[in-house]
Motif scaffolding. Structure first.
Motif, PDB file in Angstrom:
ATOM      1  N   GLN A  81       2.964   5.799  13.813  1.00 33.09           N
ATOM      2  CA  GLN A  81       3.159   4.408  12.877  1.00 33.09           C
ATOM      3  C   GLN A  81       2.086   3.365  14.171  1.00 33.09           C
ATOM      4  O   GLN A  81       1.442   2.569  13.101  1.00 33.09           O
ATOM      5  CB  GLN A  81       4.526   4.085  12.819  1.00 33.09           C
ATOM      6  CG  GLN A  81       5.412   5.259  12.122  1.00 33.09           C
ATOM      7  CD  GLN A  81       6.491   4.812  12.203  1.00 33.09           C
ATOM      8  OE1 GLN A  81       7.021   4.723  13.843  1.00 33.09           O
ATOM      9  NE2 GLN A  81       7.440   5.548  11.514  1.00 33.09           N
ATOM     10  N   LEU A  99      -4.478  -1.249   9.733  1.00 31.25           N
ATOM     11  CA  LEU A  99      -4.171  -2.128   8.524  1.00 31.25           C
ATOM     12  C   LEU A  99      -4.596  -3.545   8.965  1.00 31.25           C
ATOM     13  O   LEU A  99      -5.410  -3.846   8.071  1.00 31.25           O
ATOM     14  CB  LEU A  99      -2.363  -1.966   8.230  1.00 31.25           C
ATOM     15  CG  LEU A  99      -2.407  -0.137   7.521  1.00 31.25           C
ATOM     16  CD1 LEU A  99      -1.113  -0.269   6.944  1.00 31.25           C
ATOM     17  CD2 LEU A  99      -3.337   0.544   6.351  1.00 31.25           C
ATOM     18  N   GLN A 141      -1.766   3.585  12.667  1.00 32.60           N
ATOM     19  CA  GLN A 141      -1.869   3.479  11.021  1.00 32.60           C
ATOM     20  C   GLN A 141      -1.253   1.500  10.981  1.00 32.60           C
ATOM     21  O   GLN A 141      -2.445   0.803  10.417  1.00 32.60           O
ATOM     22  CB  GLN A 141      -0.087   3.659  10.153  1.00 32.60           C
ATOM     23  CG  GLN A 141      -0.839   4.957  10.048  1.00 32.60           C
ATOM     24  CD  GLN A 141      -0.090   6.376   9.183  1.00 32.60           C
ATOM     25  OE1 GLN A 141       0.530   5.330   7.929  1.00 32.60           O
ATOM     26  NE2 GLN A 141       0.664   6.240   9.064  1.00 32.60           N
ATOM     27  N   ALA A 142      -0.764   0.904  11.652  1.00 31.26           N
ATOM     28  CA  ALA A 142      -0.586  -1.017  12.033  1.00 31.26           C
ATOM     29  C   ALA A 142      -1.465  -0.953  12.780  1.00 31.26           C
ATOM     30  O   ALA A 142      -2.345  -1.932  12.160  1.00 31.26           O
ATOM     31  CB  ALA A 142       0.907  -0.819  12.732  1.00 31.26           C
ATOM     32  N   ALA A 159      -9.493  -3.005   3.602  1.00 34.55           N
ATOM     33  CA  ALA A 159      -8.764  -2.755   2.138  1.00 34.55           C
ATOM     34  C   ALA A 159      -9.185  -3.824   1.362  1.00 34.55           C
ATOM     35  O   ALA A 159      -8.523  -2.851  -0.046  1.00 34.55           O
ATOM     36  CB  ALA A 159      -7.294  -4.134   2.695  1.00 34.55           C
ATOM     37  N   ASP A 162      -2.683   5.494   0.631  1.00 37.24           N
ATOM     38  CA  ASP A 162      -3.874   4.332   0.670  1.00 37.24           C
ATOM     39  C   ASP A 162      -3.511   3.778   2.185  1.00 37.24           C
ATOM     40  O   ASP A 162      -4.730   3.904   3.104  1.00 37.24           O
ATOM     41  CB  ASP A 162      -3.336   3.602   0.281  1.00 37.24           C
ATOM     42  CG  ASP A 162      -3.654   3.339  -1.257  1.00 37.24           C
ATOM     43  OD1 ASP A 162      -4.672   4.849  -1.869  1.00 37.24           O
ATOM     44  OD2 ASP A 162      -3.239   2.264  -2.158  1.00 37.24           O
ATOM     45  N   GLN A 163      -2.367   4.089   2.960  1.00 36.78           N
ATOM     46  CA  GLN A 163      -2.281   3.983   4.725  1.00 36.78           C
ATOM     47  C   GLN A 163      -3.411   4.667   5.283  1.00 36.78           C
ATOM     48  O   GLN A 163      -3.735   4.360   6.130  1.00 36.78           O
ATOM     49  CB  GLN A 163      -0.543   3.626   4.875  1.00 36.78           C
ATOM     50  CG  GLN A 163       0.324   2.513   4.474  1.00 36.78           C
ATOM     51  CD  GLN A 163       1.029   2.304   4.558  1.00 36.78           C
ATOM     52  OE1 GLN A 163       1.872   3.458   5.432  1.00 36.78           O
ATOM     53  NE2 GLN A 163       2.112   1.623   3.644  1.00 36.78           N
ATOM     54  N   THR A 173      -6.337   4.110   7.934  1.00 31.77           N
ATOM     55  CA  THR A 173      -6.625   4.608   8.935  1.00 31.77           C
ATOM     56  C   THR A 173      -7.528   5.802   9.082  1.00 31.77           C
ATOM     57  O   THR A 173      -8.814   5.968  10.083  1.00 31.77           O
ATOM     58  CB  THR A 173      -5.189   5.324   9.551  1.00 31.77           C
ATOM     59  OG1 THR A 173      -4.513   4.538   8.967  1.00 31.77           O
ATOM     60  CG2 THR A 173      -5.204   5.209  10.955  1.00 31.77           C
ATOM     61  N   LEU A 182       0.823  -1.161   0.316  1.00 27.18           N
ATOM     62  CA  LEU A 182      -0.114  -0.031  -0.461  1.00 27.18           C
ATOM     63  C   LEU A 182       0.787   1.254  -0.236  1.00 27.18           C
ATOM     64  O   LEU A 182       1.695   1.012   0.496  1.00 27.18           O
ATOM     65  CB  LEU A 182      -0.848   0.132   1.317  1.00 27.18           C
ATOM     66  CG  LEU A 182      -2.075  -1.008   1.475  1.00 27.18           C
ATOM     67  CD1 LEU A 182      -2.153  -1.054   2.912  1.00 27.18           C
ATOM     68  CD2 LEU A 182      -2.847  -0.953   0.754  1.00 27.18           C
ATOM     69  N   ARG A 206       1.965   5.483   1.207  1.00 25.33           N
ATOM     70  CA  ARG A 206       1.258   6.165   2.007  1.00 25.33           C
ATOM     71  C   ARG A 206       0.065   6.735   2.093  1.00 25.33           C
ATOM     72  O   ARG A 206      -0.850   6.312   2.647  1.00 25.33           O
ATOM     73  CB  ARG A 206       2.423   6.881   1.930  1.00 25.33           C
ATOM     74  CG  ARG A 206       2.116   7.915   4.036  1.00 25.33           C
ATOM     75  CD  ARG A 206       3.370   9.108   3.781  1.00 25.33           C
ATOM     76  NE  ARG A 206       3.201   9.597   4.773  1.00 25.33           N
ATOM     77  CZ  ARG A 206       3.140   9.632   5.608  1.00 25.33           C
ATOM     78  NH1 ARG A 206       3.522   8.198   6.446  1.00 25.33           N
ATOM     79  NH2 ARG A 206       2.656  10.520   6.734  1.00 25.33           N
TER      80      ARG A 206
END
Length: 463
Positions: free
Chosen positions: A50, A57, A53-54, A66, A14-15, A19, A10, A12
């Motif tokens: 971070q 995702l 976001q993790a 997704a 898209d991430q 989110t 993905l 950045r």
């Protein structure tokens, strides 16, 4: 882990997009079941953004956002293709309408209005919207609407609002949609120029200007003013005598060629060139702004995650709020470095002797009975994942959702996993229907299972 491994990387954008979509989903539907997502995010480390976001995702891949994003991308590409076809057809139609069928002389005023009128009117509307702080033109909104319709995915409901909020927060919506709109009009004017050139090359047209209230000198001045910039580029410009003579149809080839060059030059300079320059400007602002995108951690949805993803201290016995809808349990396997073999049991009867005799090199993780035991083992596996993991279950118990979800989490923490359905104690028998329920549930998880002890497999990796 397989569930956290995307089919394609993905970007950045898209991430951040996913989110923001997860944040909107939780605002509307309530908190999601995120214990494993938080644990994986904390295991990956990094700063708060971070980790957020993790976590997002992981949830997006688990719950289908997704995949919905991939469908949205496909819908956006199809919508873009439809806009391209529409732009090319529009440009061709403008050129045909401007010149006609060649049976009548071309009225220069009407031809110029047909070629440039709608384009300049829409360009003025875009400029006013930009000055007034607007973000999306009608064409941009049509593209967003088509993209959402063509995605055809129920999980895509929050994607379009999430993208707009993310871009508007950084003032990028106007540049992204501006690049799209100017690109579409660039195609339209390019198509108009090509069709115009083709018609002028294959048909004989006469040109005439008609007016009732304006004198010939006024038309000469207007023609020369409009032709000044095209003349600098190299397009031909009719002289004053040709312009005055064109109050009636002029048959001279030089006059036809001069007016053809003037019409092409005006269309290129005032129709295509502004769209090209503005499109490049918007694209440059878009690319520069995309590199600085980030989350607004002051939003309530993100502030609430700070304690869970960067806790000041560990807490025991806290239960998350029940989610509105429970996700279907899933399994998988670890795609990464692992070593060793481990045996773990889930909720065994105290009367059953445990653990059995284990081969050398096979570890015993004990019996998982409480939430704290499960959490400690999962945290340990996230740091030291085993290559082979055997999970012992008592098939006399029903395969409830919580047990299956735990089995799925354990499986995603090991390279290979097998389920050991323990035989009943001496003198007892198994309920055949319940055993069948176990088989069906484990088959849905795609996990191998048997009632025989997997000791050889744990020790050597094969039977």
């Amino acid at each position: 882990m397989s569930e956290a491994t995307p089919s394609s990387p993905l970007s950045r954008l898209d991430q951040l997009w996913l989110t923001e979509a997860i944040r909107l989903r939780e605002e509307h539907a309530g908190p999601l079941e995120d214990a494993e997502a938080n644990r994986c995010a904390n295991a990956d480390g990094g700063d708060l953004e971070q980790r957020i976001q993790a976590r997002a995702l992981w949830l997006a891949r688990r719950d289908g956002q997704a995949q919905a994003l991939q469908h949205w991308h496909q819908g956006a590409r199809l919508a873009g293709l439809l806009l391209v076809v529409m732009a090319l057809m529009t440009g061709a139609g403008l050129a045909v309408a401007a010149l006609g069928d060649g049976q009548r002389p071309v009225n220069l005023s009407w031809a110029l209005g047909s070629l440039l009128g709608l384009n300049l009117l829409m360009l003025l509307g875009w400029a006013l919207s930009l000055c007034l702080g607007g973000s999306a033109s009608a064409l941009g909104r049509i593209w967003l609407w088509l993209s959402a319709k063509l995605a055809r995915d129920a999980q895509a409901a929050h994607l379009a609002p999430a993208l707009l909020l993310l871009l508007q927060r950084h003032g990028m919506t106007r540049w992204g949609l501006g690049a799209l709109v100017h690109g579409a009009w660039l195609l339209a004017m390019g198509s108009a120029l090509l069709v115009l050139l083709l018609l002028l090359a294959t048909r004989r047209y006469g040109f005439v200007w008609e007016t009732t209230i304006l004198g010939s000198d006024t038309f000469v001045v207007l023609t020369q003013i409009l032709g000044a910039l095209p003349g600098l580029i190299g397009f031909s410009l009719p002289d004053a005598d040709i312009i005055r003579a064109s109050s009636s149809v002029v048959g001279a080839e030089s006059a036809r060629q001069a007016w053809s060059g003037w019409l092409l030059g005006v269309t290129f300079t005032y129709g295509l060139l502004p769209r090209l320059l503005l499109g490049l400007f918007c694209l440059g602002r878009w690319l520069r702004g995309r590199a600085s995108l980030g989350l607004d951690l002051s939003l309530p949805g993100y502030s609430l995650l700070r304690e869970r993803l960067q806790p000041a201290s560990e807490r025991l016995g806290v239960c998350d709020t029940a989610p509105v809808e429970l996700p279907e349990p899933r399994a998988g396997n670890l795609n990464g470095t692992s070593q060793g073999a481990l045996l773990v049991a889930i909720e065994l009867d105290d009367r059953r002797p445990w653990p059995p005799a284990l081969p050398k090199g096979v570890g015993d993780a004990g019996v998982l009975d409480s939430r704290e035991q499960r959490q400690r083992l999962l945290d340990q596996l996230s740091r030291f994942p085993p290559e082979r993991l055997a999970v012992a279950c008592d098939p006399r118990r029903s395969p409830d959702r919580g047990t299956l979800a735990l089995i799925g989490e354990l499986a995603r923490s090991a390279t290979q996993t097998r389920i050991w359905l323990l035989p009943p104690p001496t003198g007892e028998s198994l309920d055949s229907q319940r055993l069948e329920d176990w088989h069906q549930a484990l088959d849905r998880l795609a996990l191998p299972h048997a009632q025989g002890a997997p000791m050889n497999w744990l020790e050597t990796g094969h039977d």
